[in-house]
Design a protein around this motif. Structure first.
Motif, PDB file in Angstrom:
ATOM      1  N   ILE A   5      30.105  97.327  -9.630  1.00  0.00           N
ATOM      2  CA  ILE A   5      28.657  97.324  -9.768  1.00  0.00           C
ATOM      3  C   ILE A   5      28.328  97.917 -11.131  1.00  0.00           C
ATOM      4  N   VAL A   6      27.670  97.118 -11.966  1.00  0.00           N
ATOM      5  CA  VAL A   6      27.210  97.569 -13.281  1.00  0.00           C
ATOM      6  C   VAL A   6      25.747  97.945 -13.105  1.00  0.00           C
ATOM      7  N   CYS A   7      25.459  99.232 -13.298  1.00  0.00           N
ATOM      8  CA  CYS A   7      24.166  99.775 -12.887  1.00  0.00           C
ATOM      9  C   CYS A   7      23.579 100.681 -13.964  1.00  0.00           C
ATOM     10  N   THR A   8      22.298 100.493 -14.223  1.00  0.00           N
ATOM     11  CA  THR A   8      21.544 101.384 -15.094  1.00  0.00           C
ATOM     12  C   THR A   8      20.458 102.029 -14.242  1.00  0.00           C
ATOM     13  N   SER A   9      20.506 103.356 -14.139  1.00  0.00           N
ATOM     14  CA  SER A   9      19.535 104.091 -13.322  1.00  0.00           C
ATOM     15  C   SER A   9      19.060 105.279 -14.137  1.00  0.00           C
ATOM     16  N   VAL A  10      17.840 105.209 -14.673  1.00  0.00           N
ATOM     17  CA  VAL A  10      17.431 106.215 -15.645  1.00  0.00           C
ATOM     18  C   VAL A  10      16.284 107.126 -15.228  1.00  0.00           C
ATOM     19  N   SER A  11      15.290 106.646 -14.548  1.00  0.00           N
ATOM     20  CA  SER A  11      14.086 107.446 -14.320  1.00  0.00           C
ATOM     21  C   SER A  11      14.242 108.484 -13.221  1.00  0.00           C
ATOM     22  N   HIS A  12      14.514 108.041 -12.006  1.00  0.00           N
ATOM     23  CA  HIS A  12      14.567 108.945 -10.863  1.00  0.00           C
ATOM     24  C   HIS A  12      15.861 108.802 -10.063  1.00  0.00           C
ATOM     25  N   GLY A  48      28.179  93.176  -9.342  1.00  0.00           N
ATOM     26  CA  GLY A  48      26.775  93.454  -9.096  1.00  0.00           C
ATOM     27  C   GLY A  48      26.121  93.956 -10.365  1.00  0.00           C
ATOM     28  N   PHE A  49      24.895  93.538 -10.607  1.00  0.00           N
ATOM     29  CA  PHE A  49      24.129  93.969 -11.775  1.00  0.00           C
ATOM     30  C   PHE A  49      22.811  94.523 -11.273  1.00  0.00           C
ATOM     31  N   GLY A  50      22.527  95.806 -11.578  1.00  0.00           N
ATOM     32  CA  GLY A  50      21.302  96.396 -11.062  1.00  0.00           C
ATOM     33  C   GLY A  50      20.665  97.406 -11.988  1.00  0.00           C
ATOM     34  N   SER A  51      19.344  97.513 -11.871  1.00  0.00           N
ATOM     35  CA  SER A  51      18.596  98.534 -12.597  1.00  0.00           C
ATOM     36  C   SER A  51      17.213  98.658 -11.984  1.00  0.00           C
ATOM     37  N   GLY A  52      16.481  99.641 -12.470  1.00  0.00           N
ATOM     38  CA  GLY A  52      15.071  99.720 -12.155  1.00  0.00           C
ATOM     39  C   GLY A  52      14.339  98.661 -12.966  1.00  0.00           C
ATOM     40  N   ILE A  53      13.099  98.442 -12.617  1.00  0.00           N
ATOM     41  CA  ILE A  53      12.295  97.438 -13.307  1.00  0.00           C
ATOM     42  C   ILE A  53      11.284  98.141 -14.206  1.00  0.00           C
ATOM     43  N   PHE A  54      11.249  97.716 -15.457  1.00  0.00           N
ATOM     44  CA  PHE A  54      10.381  98.304 -16.477  1.00  0.00           C
ATOM     45  C   PHE A  54       9.539  97.195 -17.089  1.00  0.00           C
ATOM     46  N   LEU A  55       8.237  97.287 -16.903  1.00  0.00           N
ATOM     47  CA  LEU A  55       7.322  96.257 -17.395  1.00  0.00           C
ATOM     48  C   LEU A  55       7.749  94.869 -16.922  1.00  0.00           C
ATOM     49  N   VAL A  79      22.500  90.428  -7.924  1.00  0.00           N
ATOM     50  CA  VAL A  79      21.524  91.167  -8.702  1.00  0.00           C
ATOM     51  C   VAL A  79      20.744  92.061  -7.741  1.00  0.00           C
ATOM     52  N   PHE A  80      20.485  93.300  -8.160  1.00  0.00           N
ATOM     53  CA  PHE A  80      19.656  94.177  -7.340  1.00  0.00           C
ATOM     54  C   PHE A  80      18.767  95.034  -8.235  1.00  0.00           C
ATOM     55  N   ALA A  81      17.646  95.447  -7.662  1.00  0.00           N
ATOM     56  CA  ALA A  81      16.682  96.219  -8.438  1.00  0.00           C
ATOM     57  C   ALA A  81      15.888  97.154  -7.544  1.00  0.00           C
ATOM     58  N   THR A  82      15.351  98.194  -8.175  1.00  0.00           N
ATOM     59  CA  THR A  82      14.386  99.071  -7.534  1.00  0.00           C
ATOM     60  C   THR A  82      13.117  99.008  -8.373  1.00  0.00           C
ATOM     61  N   SER A  83      11.976  99.027  -7.684  1.00  0.00           N
ATOM     62  CA  SER A  83      10.720  98.857  -8.395  1.00  0.00           C
ATOM     63  C   SER A  83       9.567  99.408  -7.559  1.00  0.00           C
ATOM     64  N   GLY A  84       8.518  99.771  -8.223  1.00  0.00           N
ATOM     65  CA  GLY A  84       7.316 100.172  -7.526  1.00  0.00           C
ATOM     66  C   GLY A  84       6.639  99.004  -6.822  1.00  0.00           C
ATOM     67  N   PHE A  85       6.996  97.800  -7.220  1.00  0.00           N
ATOM     68  CA  PHE A  85       6.388  96.598  -6.658  1.00  0.00           C
ATOM     69  C   PHE A  85       7.457  95.642  -6.140  1.00  0.00           C
ATOM     70  N   ALA A  86       7.049  94.740  -5.286  1.00  0.00           N
ATOM     71  CA  ALA A  86       7.978  93.784  -4.683  1.00  0.00           C
ATOM     72  C   ALA A  86       8.382  92.700  -5.675  1.00  0.00           C
ATOM     73  N   ARG A  92       8.680  86.452 -10.243  1.00  0.00           N
ATOM     74  CA  ARG A  92       9.729  87.314  -9.696  1.00  0.00           C
ATOM     75  C   ARG A  92      10.547  87.912 -10.836  1.00  0.00           C
ATOM     76  N   PHE A  93      10.717  89.228 -10.835  1.00  0.00           N
ATOM     77  CA  PHE A  93      11.448  89.867 -11.920  1.00  0.00           C
ATOM     78  C   PHE A  93      12.940  89.600 -11.869  1.00  0.00           C
ATOM     79  N   SER A  94      13.469  89.146 -10.733  1.00  0.00           N
ATOM     80  CA  SER A  94      14.907  88.858 -10.651  1.00  0.00           C
ATOM     81  C   SER A  94      15.274  87.524 -11.307  1.00  0.00           C
ATOM     82  N   ARG A  95      14.347  86.600 -11.384  1.00  0.00           N
ATOM     83  CA  ARG A  95      14.660  85.257 -11.910  1.00  0.00           C
ATOM     84  C   ARG A  95      15.267  85.248 -13.305  1.00  0.00           C
TER      85      ARG A  95
END
Length: 157
Positions: A5-12, A48-55, A79-86, A92-95
């Protein structure tokens, strides 16, 4: 099955929490984009490629890493993500990430996203949104996603 899993997790640390529940199910190790040689990805059956969503986009470090990969025929990815929105609706931000990975030769098996604590402006002055997320239900969903992915890949082998 060999997985990473290649993951970037920066904010929280939200995305890292999700990666940490998926990793044991997939027998995967977790790495930041800078911690892995791109050529090493060819030795994995699933990436796996994942991160939070920014803008509305995956973190630039993850996007830059994927863009730097040479195009080649590769195995499975997710692909996986965490975000304040769906991750839903018209934009879709995953596309874009799925499209980029497919251009690099990956076969993207599935995507996962869950809500997460978000303090990006304009939410910061009010203490953010989605406090307490990802929660136990979100993490159980992530685990279930990984189990389903593992089972589908095992059945296809």
């Amino acid at each position: 099955m060999r997985a990473i899993i290649v993951c970037t997790s920066v904010s929280h640390g939200n995305t890292r929490k999700v990666a940490e529940v998926m990793a044991p199910v997939l027998g995967a190790r977790i790495a930041e984009p800078e911690q892995i040689d791109p050529a090493e990805l060819d030795s994995y059956d699933l990436v796996g490629f994942g991160s939070g969503i920014f803008l509305g986009q995956f973190h630039s470090r993850l996007r830059d890493f994927v863009r730097s990969l040479p195009s080649a025929r590769r195995r499975g990815a997710f692909v996986f993500a965490t975000s304040g929105f769906a991750d839903a609706g018209f934009q879709r931000f995953s596309r874009p990430m799925v499209t980029l990975l497919e251009q690099k030769g990956f076969e993207v098996a599935d995507t996962f996203s869950c809500r997460a604590f978000d303090t990006y402006l304009p939410f910061k002055p009010v203490g953010g949104i989605r406090k307490g997320r990802p929660n136990a239900v979100d993490l159980d969903s992530a685990r279930g996603f990984a189990e389903g992915l593992r089972d589908r890949i095992a059945a296809a082998s």
